[in-house]
Design an enzyme around this catalytic site. Structure first.
Site, PDB file in Angstrom:
ATOM      1  N   CYS A   1      -2.891  -3.133  -4.180  1.00 56.02           N
ATOM      2  CA  CYS A   1      -3.303  -2.175  -3.136  1.00 56.02           C
ATOM      3  C   CYS A   1      -2.847  -2.658  -1.775  1.00 56.02           C
ATOM      4  O   CYS A   1      -3.140  -3.789  -1.371  1.00 56.02           O
ATOM      5  CB  CYS A   1      -4.818  -2.008  -3.135  1.00 56.02           C
ATOM      6  SG  CYS A   1      -5.402  -1.077  -1.703  1.00 56.02           S
ATOM      7  N   ILE A   2      -2.168  -1.785  -1.058  1.00 54.46           N
ATOM      8  CA  ILE A   2      -1.558  -2.208   0.211  1.00 54.46           C
ATOM      9  C   ILE A   2      -2.613  -2.545   1.264  1.00 54.46           C
ATOM     10  O   ILE A   2      -2.482  -3.560   1.963  1.00 54.46           O
ATOM     11  CB  ILE A   2      -0.565  -1.126   0.725  1.00 54.46           C
ATOM     12  CG1 ILE A   2       0.188  -1.650   1.941  1.00 54.46           C
ATOM     13  CG2 ILE A   2      -1.248   0.192   1.018  1.00 54.46           C
ATOM     14  CD1 ILE A   2       1.395  -0.827   2.318  1.00 54.46           C
TER      15      ILE A   2
END
Lengths: 130, 116
Positions: free
Chosen positions: A78-79
């Site tokens: 997840c960024i």
């Protein structure tokens, strides 16, 4: 059966990381499909290419990377979780003018939509860690 | 019936709570979502909190926008609310109170559950 795996736990801090890895390997060995492994919360640390654990301990990050390349897995970090924890790929390191990147090549950075997509696409979503 | 049930069971100061809320907003863009606050997760809903003096982010202000995102079903356990000596007026958003059997039914009725 098509599985999606979600990992919340950091390597070495919680069993979640190791159990997630072993479960993923087991379902692949049994012939099931793994649609995606999504790393969220502290689970993003599993994507580090900078870890250097003692030689007599398991190299959890390397094990994930090897499993990913062996089975061509979609290992997604997840960024938002990654950036706030200093986990960067070369693109993000350049974007934020940071001196180094830290995510192994076997992983890709993407958004939370990939978690929702995995939830909708897979027959089973199995989460490791709280 | 929503497609995805989000379960929030961590205290408001935890990153799980904040990143769980992010996931809920993202989920609502792709699917119909509902959310249940259980255990110490109930305290995420207590009105009038300010996390900033502690170096936190006031993400819980976003709960008020959930309805705009199509998340109209927000659940709590009535027994847990009573045990925390809270009333529905103490919460920042309107919730539906469920008893233990109804919480169990909520889990049984959903094929997709994400826990934070």
């Amino acid at each position: 059966m098509k599985f999606a795996i979600v990992v919340y736990g950091a390597p070495y801090s919680h069993q979640a990381s190791r159990s997630g890895y072993l479960f993923t390997r087991a379902v692949l060995d049994m012939g099931h499909e793994v649609h995606r492994v999504f790393f969220y919360h502290d689970g993003v640390y599993n994507a580090s290419k900078l870890a250097a654990p003692p030689q007599d301990e398991a190299d959890i990050q390397a094990d994930w990377a090897t499993l990913g390349s062996t089975h061509d897995l979609d290992l997604v970090v997840c960024i938002a979780s990654a950036l706030r924890r200093g986990m960067l790929d070369p693109t993000e390191a350049a974007r934020y003018d940071k001196s180094a990147d830290s995510i192994a090549d076997e992983f890709s950075i993407s958004g939370l939509g990939q978690l929702i997509d995995a939830t909708l696409e897979a027959d089973k979503v199995v989460t490791f860690g709280v | 019936m929503s497609q995805i049930l989000f379960v929030m069971s961590r205290s408001p100061g935890s990153i799980n709570a904040q990143e769980g809320f992010d996931a809920l907003l993202m989920g609502s863009a792709f699917a119909t979502c509902s959310v249940v606050f259980l255990g110490t997760g109930l305290f995420q809903l207590v009105d009038g909190q300010d996390a900033e003096p502690l170096g936190g982010k006031n993400f819980s202000h976003g709960f008020g926008a959930l309805n705009d995102y199509g998340v109209s079903e927000i659940y709590c356990n009535k027994r847990e609310l009573d045990r925390a000596d809270l009333a529905i007026q103490d919460l920042s958003v309107p919730v539906r109170l469920l008893d233990d059997d109804e919480i169990n039914a909520l889990f049984n009725d959903h094929q997709m559950i994400l826990s934070f």
